[in-house]
Design an enzyme around this catalytic site. Structure first.
Site, mmCIF file in Angstrom:
data_model
loop_
_atom_site.group_PDB
_atom_site.id
_atom_site.type_symbol
_atom_site.label_atom_id
_atom_site.label_comp_id
_atom_site.label_asym_id
_atom_site.label_seq_id
_atom_site.Cartn_x
_atom_site.Cartn_y
_atom_site.Cartn_z
ATOM 1 N N LYS A 1 10.598 -2.840 5.294
ATOM 2 C CA LYS A 1 9.834 -1.895 4.474
ATOM 3 C C LYS A 1 10.676 -1.518 3.264
ATOM 4 O O LYS A 1 11.818 -1.068 3.399
ATOM 5 C CB LYS A 1 9.504 -0.652 5.311
ATOM 6 C CG LYS A 1 8.629 0.368 4.625
ATOM 7 C CD LYS A 1 8.301 1.500 5.619
ATOM 8 C CE LYS A 1 7.378 2.521 5.012
ATOM 9 N NZ LYS A 1 7.039 3.580 5.996
ATOM 10 N N GLY B 1 0.813 -1.201 0.000
ATOM 11 C CA GLY B 1 0.000 0.000 0.000
ATOM 12 C C GLY B 1 0.842 1.244 0.000
ATOM 13 O O GLY B 1 1.968 1.255 0.499
ATOM 14 N N GLY B 2 0.304 2.311 -0.584
ATOM 15 C CA GLY B 2 1.000 3.584 -0.590
ATOM 16 C C GLY B 2 2.323 3.513 -1.311
ATOM 17 O O GLY B 2 2.427 2.994 -2.414
ATOM 18 N N MET B 3 3.350 4.017 -0.648
ATOM 19 C CA MET B 3 4.647 4.146 -1.315
ATOM 20 C C MET B 3 5.551 2.944 -1.070
ATOM 21 O O MET B 3 6.656 2.898 -1.597
ATOM 22 C CB MET B 3 5.364 5.405 -0.812
ATOM 23 C CG MET B 3 5.833 5.313 0.631
ATOM 24 S SD MET B 3 6.753 6.773 1.129
ATOM 25 C CE MET B 3 7.351 6.254 2.754
ATOM 26 N N ALA B 4 5.134 1.985 -0.271
ATOM 27 C CA ALA B 4 6.046 0.911 0.113
ATOM 28 C C ALA B 4 5.326 -0.423 0.217
ATOM 29 O O ALA B 4 4.106 -0.507 0.242
ATOM 30 C CB ALA B 4 6.735 1.255 1.431
ATOM 31 N N ASP C 1 0.683 11.325 11.075
ATOM 32 C CA ASP C 1 -0.193 10.315 10.479
ATOM 33 C C ASP C 1 -0.680 9.339 11.552
ATOM 34 O O ASP C 1 -0.602 8.117 11.380
ATOM 35 C CB ASP C 1 0.530 9.571 9.354
ATOM 36 C CG ASP C 1 -0.438 8.840 8.419
ATOM 37 O OD1 ASP C 1 -1.641 9.200 8.403
ATOM 38 O OD2 ASP C 1 -0.003 7.920 7.700
#
Length: 528
Positions: free
Chosen positions: A57, A37-40, A156
């Protein structure tokens, strides 16, 4: 951002579908995919030399090509978390780059995240037990306060970034949007998660400050109590605009079982202006706990009169443990005696007991309370007989640190720092603003200029609380005050009595002030 940064979830991907499976990154060989998910993407990795698993990660290559700031943000996350040594913040094992692949190895937490747990409860039409919820929030608040004390804003905070092991130990993770306000500006389009984002952060991400994380924590508490977040919409922008301009639905309109005092604290955490929110995450959670009162910590009601008396005695002992002097402990015992006499008398009538037995019961319970308070005092939870606690104040034009070098916990609720005339200029500082209103042995409380990086003095072994303020002219330890006035000293008072007088500092200056915290009735104490 990733759905979960460091947690085992049972998701697996074969080597045929993912070319990184089986690849060695640093000390870790990637064995399976945990989350995407997202950037990683998060992999399970194995260090075969140390026989240690980790969550690894890895930055997505297509994301790197589309956002040139991503590598710097990834590195910033690694450095920020590595500098935060806290039991409720994820542990970093290794960071590196290998053949164009950027990776971050972290401790693998086996369990689930808070988002999964809330989803499970919602599906079962249940709400989380308040004791359990507060226990989890206590841990998250402690982690946030530690981060804020190190000048780190998470930006976040959301349930999926709070990992829970099988014993409900909470671990805060995914610092991918982390910001150090004093030295950095926002990179790229770092935004946050719309349903949990603070109004000021929704307007401009680089405006985030510690109270922004507290707002997000308030949203989580709201969700736990009400079953959902206060704002929703068809697009992230619509939700963000609601945070900026719309008042949240009153919690009690969604859950009538929420006490009025609890609702008040939650709405305070969700104030639109950051300065109106709680000063620390721990202060917020503590305020909610106190608002629940006996509803949270009260034991189940025993059937017998003696059982009820014992339960009341235990409650009084718990209250007495917060005492800071023997005289205060005696006051607690006196109050306990009064309440217990009434309680036992009532229960004796209900059970048909003779009045002749009541004095013995009363004396027995009072003795139990008194002995327990004595034991608590002498093991260091209150002030014992002696010469008091040595206190040192370290301060300069941008920070103030109060260090308790004594051997027992101080109750600072009635402590006050006054520059000039009390309650006259808005520059007084009250001890109840310190987390949990106490200062444990060998710990310190800090006040720091907002946006200014400031290291705690070496005498500060553990930071109990940190508060960030923006107006230097209202710093009680500064010589310069608002209106162009100068003040040469400030008073330290306890329960209205001055116990020390310390010199103020001018711009660029620094000073120390030492005094002894009084054991009994406070009397003026000369400072050095």
């Amino acid at each position: 951002m990733t759905k979960k940064a460091t947690q085992a979830t049972g998701v697996d991907t074969s080597k045929d579908k993912d070319p990184l499976i089986g690849k060695q990154l640093g000390d870790y060989r990637l064995t399976s995919v945990l989350a995407t998910g997202g950037m990683a993407r998060i992999y399970k990795g194995m260090d075969y030399k140390l026989q240690r698993q980790a969550a690894v990660k890895v930055l997505a290559q297509d994301e790197i090509e589309g956002d040139k700031t991503l590598m710097k943000r990834f590195q910033r996350e690694a450095r920020a978390v590595a500098a935060l040594e806290h039991d409720n913040i994820i542990t970093i094992y290794q960071y590196g780059e290998q053949e164009g692949v950027y990776f971050l190895a972290m401790k693998l937490i086996k369990g689930k995240d808070l988002a999964q747990e809330l989803k499970r409860l919602k599906k079962a039409n249940q709400k989380m037990d308040i004791k359990r919820a507060l226990g989890i929030m206590d841990q998250v608040a402690s982690a946030l306060d530690a981060a804020h004390a190190a000048d780190v804003v998470h930006r976040d905070i959301k349930p999926s970034n709070i990992l829970l092991d099988d014993d409900d130990k909470a671990v805060l993770t995914d610092f991918g949007l982390v910001l150090r306000p004093s030295v950095e500006t926002t990179m790229g389009t770092a935004f946050g998660t719309p349903r949990y984002i603070a109004p000021e952060q929704a307007i401009s991400s680089n405006k985030a400050l510690p109270q922004s994380d507290i707002y997000s924590l308030g949203i989580i508490v709201y969700e736990i109590l009400c079953g959902d977040t206060p704002f929703s919409g068809e697009s992230p922008m619509e939700i963000a605009l609601s945070h900026i301009s719309d008042p949240p639905p009153v919690p009690r309109s969604l859950n009538k079982d929420i006490p009025v005092a609890v609702e008040r604290e939650v709405l305070k955490a969700l104030e639109k202006e950051p300065e109106k929110r709680h000063r620390s995450a721990s202060e917020f959670v503590d305020s909610v706990r106190q608002a629940y009162g006996n509803m949270v910590d009260a034991p189940s009601a025993p059937k017998s009169a003696s059982g009820k008396a014992k339960a009341k005695a235990q409650a009084q002992i718990a209250a007495a443990s917060d005492s800071w002097t023997l005289s205060d402990a005696n006051d607690s015992v006196a109050k306990a005696r009064s309440k217990l006499q009434a309680s036992i008398k009532t229960e004796g009538k209900i059970q048909g007991r003779s009045r002749s037995r009541l004095p013995l019961l009363i004396l027995a319970v009072i003795a139990l309370v008194a002995v327990s308070v004595f034991l608590l005092v002498n093991k260091g939870t209150g002030i014992a007989a002696g010469d008091g606690a040595p206190i040192t104040l370290f301060y300069n034009d941008t920070s103030f640190t109060m260090v308790n070098a004594g051997t027992y916990t101080l109750n600072v609720n009635d402590l006050k720092f006054v520059r000039g005339v009390a309650d006259a200029g808005g520059d007084d500082y009250n001890g109840y603003r310190i987390a949990k209103r106490v200062l444990p042995s060998n710990s310190c409380a800090r006040i720091v200029l907002q946006g200014k990086q400031s290291d705690a003095p070496p005498q500060c072994k553990a930071i109990q609380s940190s508060e960030f303020l923006s107006n230097q002219m209202l710093f009680f330890w500064r010589k310069e005050a608002e209106g162009g006035n100068t003040v040469s000293s400030f008073d330290v008072s306890y329960k209205g009595t001055v116990i020390a007088n310390c010199n103020t500092v001018a711009r660029g200056g620094d000073a120390e002030c030492r005094f002894t915290w009084p054991v009994s009735a406070p009397t003026p104490e000369p400072a050095t």
